[in-house]
Design an enzyme around this catalytic site. Structure first.
Site, PDB file in Angstrom:
ATOM      1  N   CYS B  37       0.807  -1.216   0.000  1.00 55.32           N
ATOM      2  CA  CYS B  37       0.000   0.000   0.000  1.00 55.32           C
ATOM      3  C   CYS B  37       0.842   1.269   0.000  1.00 55.32           C
ATOM      4  O   CYS B  37       0.306   2.373  -0.033  1.00 55.32           O
ATOM      5  CB  CYS B  37      -0.935  -0.009   1.210  1.00 55.32           C
ATOM      6  SG  CYS B  37      -0.063  -0.308   2.737  1.00 55.32           S
ATOM      7  N   CYS B 106      -1.107  -3.993   8.082  1.00 56.00           N
ATOM      8  CA  CYS B 106      -0.792  -2.817   8.904  1.00 56.00           C
ATOM      9  C   CYS B 106      -0.223  -3.246  10.254  1.00 56.00           C
ATOM     10  O   CYS B 106       0.691  -2.607  10.787  1.00 56.00           O
ATOM     11  CB  CYS B 106      -2.041  -1.975   9.138  1.00 56.00           C
ATOM     12  SG  CYS B 106      -2.761  -1.352   7.606  1.00 56.00           S
TER      13      CYS B 106
END
Lengths: 179, 127
Positions: B37, B106
Site C-alpha cells: 500500500c 498494517c
C-alpha cells in the site's frame, strides 16, 4: 506470458503503447459478444470470457507497475499482495522526507504563491526516482538469471512507494485547486 | 470500510506522535514500509541502561489502521524490556484493534517496526 501472446507483441518490459491500443481494438472487435449473438449459449459465454480476458490483459500491459508484477509472477516471483515489509533504511528515510515535503505543500497550500514551484520540484523528484528504479527493469526482466528477477522485484516494490507519492500529490492538487 | 471504535480513537487521538533525538545513543529507530500500500512507518524507542523502554514515538504515513497499529504499539512497549517488547506479535495488535483481514498487513508493519528498532538498538550497543 499469455497476455503478450494474446496481443501478439514481443515479451518485453518496454512496450509500444500505441501498438497495444491498436491490437486491443482489433481483438475487441473480433471477440465482441454481439458478433456471437446468433451462436449457442456456450459460444456467447466464451465470447464474454474472451472479452474480459482482453480487458484484463490491456489493464496489465499498459500500466508499468502491473506489467512488471505480471512478468515477475510469470517468472515465478509472486509479489502481488505480498505481506512482507520493506526494510531499507536509506530508501525509507527518503520516503519519509518526501511525505513531509508533501505535507508542507498541503499546509502552505493556496495561501502561498510558491505552491506551483514546490509542486513542480516535487514532480521532478518523483520522476527521477521513477526513472532510477524503472530504467533497469527492461534488462532485469529479460535476463535468465534468477538473481536479476529478485533485483527487479525489489525495484518494483520501491516503485510502489513512488507511485503512492504520485497518487498523494494528485490528491493534494485536487484539494488545493478544485474549489 | 468501517473502522473499529478503537482504530478511530487512535486515529483521532494518536498517542506518542513525533520524533526522539536520533543522535541520543539511547535512542533507536525502526523504519519499515509496506509495498502493498506504500505506507511508511518510523518507530523510535528510548532505552534505559537497564534495557527498559522509557519512551516511544512514531510517525506513520498511511491509512487509519496503520496509524492505529503504530500508536498502539508505542503505548504497549513503554515500560517493557527489549525482550518483552520483541514478544509483541502482529496478531496481538490486529486482535486488539479488530482489524479486518485486508488490514492485517498494517499490524505486520507495526510488529516489524518494533523488531527493526530493537535490532537498531542492539547493533548500536553490542559492540
Amino acid at each position: 506470458m499469455r497476455y503478450f501472446e494474446l496481443f501478439s507483441i514481443p515479451v518485453n518490459y518496454d512496450v509500444d503503447l500505441q501498438e497495444i491500443g491498436v491490437r486491443y481494438l482489433e481483438l475487441q472487435r473480433a471477440a465482441h459478444p454481439d458478433r456471437h449473438s446468433g451462436g449457442s449459449e456456450r459460444e456467447k459465454l466464451l465470447a464474454v470470457q474472451k472479452t474480459a480476458e482482453i480487458n484484463d490483459a490491456l489493464q496489465t500491459l499498459k500500466h508499468p507497475l502491473k506489467r512488471a508484477e505480471y512478468m515477475l509472477a510469470e517468472l515465478g516471483v509472486e509479489i502481488r499482495g505480498e505481506q512482507q515489509t520493506l526494510q531499507d533504511p536509506m530508501f525509507l528515510m527518503q520516503q519519509m522526507e518526501l511525505r513531509e515535503e508533501l505535507e508542507d505543500i498541503r499546509a502552505c497550500g493556496s495561501a502561498s504563491g510558491d505552491v506551483d514551484s514546490a509542486i513542480a520540484r516535487f514532480e521532478r523528484h518523483i520522476k527521477e526516482l521513477d526513472g532510477e528504479y524503472s530504467n533497469e527493469l527492461q534488462g532485469l526482466l529479460a535476463s535468465s538469471d534468477e538473481n536479476d528477477w529478485q533485483k527487479a522485484a525489489d525495484n518494483v516494490r520501491k516503485l510502489k512507494f513512488v507511485y503512492k507519492l504520485k497518487d498523494e500529490l494528485e490528491r493534494i492538487e485536487d484539494e488545493l485547486f478544485d474549489e | 470500510m468501517a473502522y473499529s471504535d478503537k482504530v478511530i480513537d487512535h486515529v483521532e487521538n494518536p498517542r506518542n506522535v513525533g520524533s526522539l533525538d536520533k543522535n541520543d545513543p539511547s535512542v533507536a529507530t525502526g523504519m519499515v514500509g509496506a509495498p502493498a500500500c506504500g505506507d511508511v512507518m518510523k518507530l523510535q524507542i528510548k532505552v534505559s541502561e537497564q534495557g527498559v523502554i522509557e519512551d516511544a514515538k512514531f510517525k506513520t504515513y498511511g491509512c487509519g489502521s496503520a496509524i492505529a497499529s503504530s500508536s498502539l504499539v508505542t503505548e504497549w512497549v513503554k515500560g517493557k524490556t527489549l525482550d518483552e517488547a520483541a514478544e509483541i506479535k502482529n496478531t496481538d495488535i490486529s486482535a486488539e484493534l479488530e482489524l479486518p483481514p485486508v488490514k492485517i498487513h498494517c499490524s505486520i508493519l507495526a510488529e516489524d517496526a518494533i523488531q527493526a528498532a530493537i535490532k537498531d538498538y542492539k547493533s548500536k550497543h553490542d559492540k
